[in-house]
Enzyme design. Structure first.
Site, PDB file in Angstrom:
ATOM      1  CD  GLU A   1     -21.761 -14.490  90.318  1.00  0.00           C
ATOM      2  OE1 GLU A   1     -21.651 -15.091  89.230  1.00  0.00           O
ATOM      3  OE2 GLU A   1     -22.568 -13.570  90.520  1.00  0.00           O
TER       4      GLU A   1
ATOM      5  NE  ARG B   1     -20.822 -26.448  82.687  1.00  0.00           N
ATOM      6  CZ  ARG B   1     -20.707 -25.361  83.438  1.00  0.00           C
ATOM      7  NH1 ARG B   1     -19.838 -24.422  83.150  1.00  0.00           N
ATOM      8  NH2 ARG B   1     -21.462 -25.199  84.486  1.00  0.00           N
TER       9      ARG B   1
ATOM     10  CE  LYS C   1     -22.744 -20.774  90.921  1.00  0.00           C
ATOM     11  NZ  LYS C   1     -21.645 -19.949  91.445  1.00  0.00           N
TER      12      LYS C   1
HETATM   13  P1  ATP Z   1     -23.079 -22.406  87.348  1.00  0.00           P
HETATM   14  O1  ATP Z   1     -23.088 -22.370  85.855  1.00  0.00           O
HETATM   15  O2  ATP Z   1     -23.428 -23.725  87.933  1.00  0.00           O
HETATM   16  O3  ATP Z   1     -23.856 -21.321  87.975  1.00  0.00           O
HETATM   17  P2  ATP Z   1     -20.671 -21.059  87.426  1.00  0.00           P
HETATM   18  O4  ATP Z   1     -19.662 -21.472  86.451  1.00  0.00           O
HETATM   19  O5  ATP Z   1     -21.411 -19.824  87.167  1.00  0.00           O
HETATM   20  O6  ATP Z   1     -21.594 -22.256  87.737  1.00  0.00           O
HETATM   21  P3  ATP Z   1     -18.838 -20.117  89.354  1.00  0.00           P
HETATM   22  O7  ATP Z   1     -19.084 -19.829  90.770  1.00  0.00           O
HETATM   23  O8  ATP Z   1     -18.571 -19.008  88.422  1.00  0.00           O
HETATM   24  O9  ATP Z   1     -20.079 -20.953  88.854  1.00  0.00           O
HETATM   25  O10 ATP Z   1     -17.735 -21.239  89.208  1.00  0.00           O
HETATM   26  C1  ATP Z   1     -16.541 -21.307  89.933  1.00  0.00           C
HETATM   27  C2  ATP Z   1     -15.575 -22.190  89.202  1.00  0.00           C
HETATM   28  O11 ATP Z   1     -16.112 -23.498  89.069  1.00  0.00           O
HETATM   29  C3  ATP Z   1     -15.315 -21.677  87.811  1.00  0.00           C
HETATM   30  O12 ATP Z   1     -13.932 -21.735  87.553  1.00  0.00           O
HETATM   31  C4  ATP Z   1     -16.094 -22.610  86.917  1.00  0.00           C
HETATM   32  O13 ATP Z   1     -15.495 -22.741  85.675  1.00  0.00           O
HETATM   33  C5  ATP Z   1     -16.051 -23.910  87.723  1.00  0.00           C
HETATM   34  N1  ATP Z   1     -17.194 -24.753  87.391  1.00  0.00           N
HETATM   35  C6  ATP Z   1     -18.504 -24.418  87.446  1.00  0.00           C
HETATM   36  N2  ATP Z   1     -19.288 -25.426  87.011  1.00  0.00           N
HETATM   37  C7  ATP Z   1     -18.452 -26.441  86.689  1.00  0.00           C
HETATM   38  C8  ATP Z   1     -18.648 -27.770  86.188  1.00  0.00           C
HETATM   39  N3  ATP Z   1     -19.863 -28.253  85.922  1.00  0.00           N
HETATM   40  N4  ATP Z   1     -17.542 -28.516  85.962  1.00  0.00           N
HETATM   41  C9  ATP Z   1     -16.321 -28.042  86.223  1.00  0.00           C
HETATM   42  N5  ATP Z   1     -16.067 -26.816  86.700  1.00  0.00           N
HETATM   43  C10 ATP Z   1     -17.111 -26.010  86.932  1.00  0.00           C
HETATM   44 MG    MG Z   2     -20.130 -18.031  86.775  1.00  0.00          MG
END
Ligand code: ATP
Ligand code: MG
Length: 549
Positions: free
Chosen positions: A33, A257, A267
């Protein structure tokens, strides 16, 4: 690490699918995102998704999951693309969930026409009140039995902008008594009169994550949709929507994760650190973002190795920040150029060296002969580190002390004869004798010494600001501590040395070149460098100096 790495559980599934002929080619995607900069956790997901594409001769899409207009921005889109490229991966296609808004709207109409979705006028609170609990079923909304025709026209009006934010939502009609709370008539669309970074003001209704994500996977014919464990409860809905819409049957797989010690990895929290000025920017070298790590001098190879080492698990765990630093060191040790810099200077005067004489001494440029050599100027007055002199030497002290002999790297053996102190008792200068026949490479002196130290010629040295970094937080898991995570910020995470002395060859250092400053760690030029001021970041120390507090 063993030579033959065993398959992780996703690779096992893919190999099975390929063997059974379920798919001829695999297609994965990385779906960020664009609401922030990517962090090391995302690097894990990137390496996994792109790595699988590469390993199995398939491809990987980069898809921006941009269904939330309020928090998203093209600045983030650009940074994400830069980060993925820097990590060394190429996407087959660059897509945006917002490209599918027409198609998604159409899918929603199809569900309505099948009697599988309805417009609900309830407020968010009313919807929550009827949702039930994990142990009690929910109750049907009073709007649940609207006719298909009414739902179609209401949904069209929602799209046309007839209603205000929150006045109506579109919900799937599944089962208010489902054990899985996500199946209790989940929201598919919400009204949001907001400007979108790509579609502008074309839309005032936006699909919810659960409706956009799986459908986007399906539109792109993704074979293996890999996400993190928190999406396990969403899988039932993911499958339900695909089944009811009769579209390409993508399958969702979940892995743990990445969590890392002494940092935060969301984020939302990272944005707070930036906005409240706890760090200078998203790419402040103390941040766990990919852009910060790049700026700090971490190599893409080291990040990829790190992701490979931690593997793909089904259970959450906490990875030590030291493991990442280990991977960085391992890579830089093989590739960084060697140079000399004095961070905490002490003047050294060679009493028997001719005034005004300069020699260009030859020193190795890198870890092996392939890197060649460079010359380093040597003269009567040098800078060495304060810590390389002890007035009263400790046991096994092999550096300077009154009477002690030490080799200067790529130069000569010197004997310390005397030292000068200031009014506060601080040693400000040492006086030495050098042995001309002990020159490195042609030493016929017969002298043997145990210590070798780095130095720079005072007359030839350039000056630079050097920034040393420590952990951004004082505790292993700031997010799980009592109170605000920011209460655990390490106040000493940045130490600035305003005027270090560096050898003159470093005046032409370029951003992206990595150096080992002998005995001081790995360094790289920072982008804050100007025509008048060089700034270097310490990427990592030579050894793991970190002690748990
Ligand atoms: P955050 O929680 O840090 O805001 P998010 O999951 O909302 O992260 P996205 O932009 O939706 O961020 O994530 C893009 C991809 O990265 C998704 O498939 C998510 O599952 C993966 N991802 C995000 N954080 C992690 C992590 N700590 N370890 C592994 N994969 C991750
Ligand atoms: Mg997300």
């Amino acid at each position: 690490m063993s030579e033959e790495k065993s398959l992780n559980f996703i690779e096992e599934i893919i190999e099975e699918d390929l063997k059974n002929g379920k798919y001829k080619n695999i297609l994965t995607r990385f779906p960020p995102e664009p609401n922030g900069y990517l962090h090391i956790g995302h690097a894990k997901s990137i390496c996994l998704n792109f790595g699988l594409g590469l390993k199995y001769g398939g491809q990987t899409n980069l898809r921006f999951d941009d269904t939330n207009p309020v928090k998203e921005d093209t600045e983030y889109v650009d940074s994400i693309k830069e980060d993925v490229k820097w990590l060394g991966f190429n996407w087959a296609n660059e897509y945006y969930a917002s490209d599918y808004f027409d198609q998604l709207y159409d899918f929603a109409l199809q569900l309505i026409k099948k009697g599988l979705a309805y417009v609900d006028d309830s407020s968010a609170e009313e919807i929550a009140a009827l949702k039930g609990t994990p142990t009690e079923p929910g109750k049907d909304s009073p709007y649940r039995s609207r006719s298909i025709e009414e739902n179609i026209s209401l949904f069209e009006e929602m799209k046309a902008g007839k209603y205000k934010d929150g006045e109506k939502v579109l919900r799937a009609k599944i089962d208010m008594a489902a054990t899985n709370m996500h199946m209790r008539d989940p929201l598919l669309y919400r009204i949001k009169h907001a400007h979108h970074h790509r579609t502008g003001d074309a839309w005032c209704i936006y699909p919810m994550y659960d409706f956009a994500h799986g459908q986007s996977d399906s539109i792109e014919n993704i074979t293996h949709s890999i996400c993190t464990l928190e999406f396990i409860p969403h899988r039932e809905l993911y499958d339900w929507l695909i089944e009811k819409l009769e579209i390409f049957p993508t399958k969702q797989y979940e892995f743990a994760r990445l969590n890392m010690t002494y940092t935060v990895m969301s984020k939302r929290r990272l944005l707070q650190l930036v906005e409240e000025g706890h760090v200078s920017a998203w790419d402040d070298p103390r941040m766990p973002t990919i852009s910060a790590m790049r700026r700090r001098g971490f190599t893409p190879e080291s990040l990829r190795n790190f992701c490979e080492k931690i593997g793909v698990a089904k259970r959450e765990n906490m990875i030590d920040f030291s493991l990442l630093e280990f991977c960085v060191r391992e890579d830089l040790n093989k590739s960084a150029l060697r140079a000399m810099a004095v961070l905490d200077p002490l003047k050294l005067i060679i009493t028997n060296y001719p005034d005004g004489q300069t020699e260009e001494l030859i020193s190795e440029n890198g870890p092996d002969e392939a890197y060649g050599t460079r010359t380093v100027p040597f003269s009567k007055e040098l800078w060495i580190e304060q810590e390389d002199f002890m007035e009263v030497p400790a046991k096994k002290w092999f550096r300077f002390a009154p009477g002690a002999m030490v080799r200067l790297k790529s130069a000569y053996i010197l004997r310390c004869d005397d030292f000068v102190k200031d009014a506060n008792g601080k040693v400000t200068e040492i006086k030495c004798t050098y042995f001309p026949e002990s020159k490195s490479g042609s030493d016929t002196s017969g002298l043997s010494v145990k210590g070798t130290i780095h130095w720079v010629s005072a007359q030839h040295a350039a000056q630079a600001e050097i920034r040393l970094y420590d952990r951004l937080f004082n505790v292993e898991n700031p997010s799980s501590e009592e109170g605000d995570f920011k209460d655990y910020i390490n106040p000493n995470s940045l130490q600035v040395i305003p005027n270090a002395y560096i050898e003159p060859s470093l005046k032409t250092a370029a951003i992206g070149t990595r150096y080992q400053f002998l005995r001081k760690g790995y360094f790289c030029l920072d982008k804050d460098t100007t025509a008048d001021k060089l700034v270097f970041n310490r990427t990592v120390t030579l050894k793991d100096a970190f002690v748990k507090k």
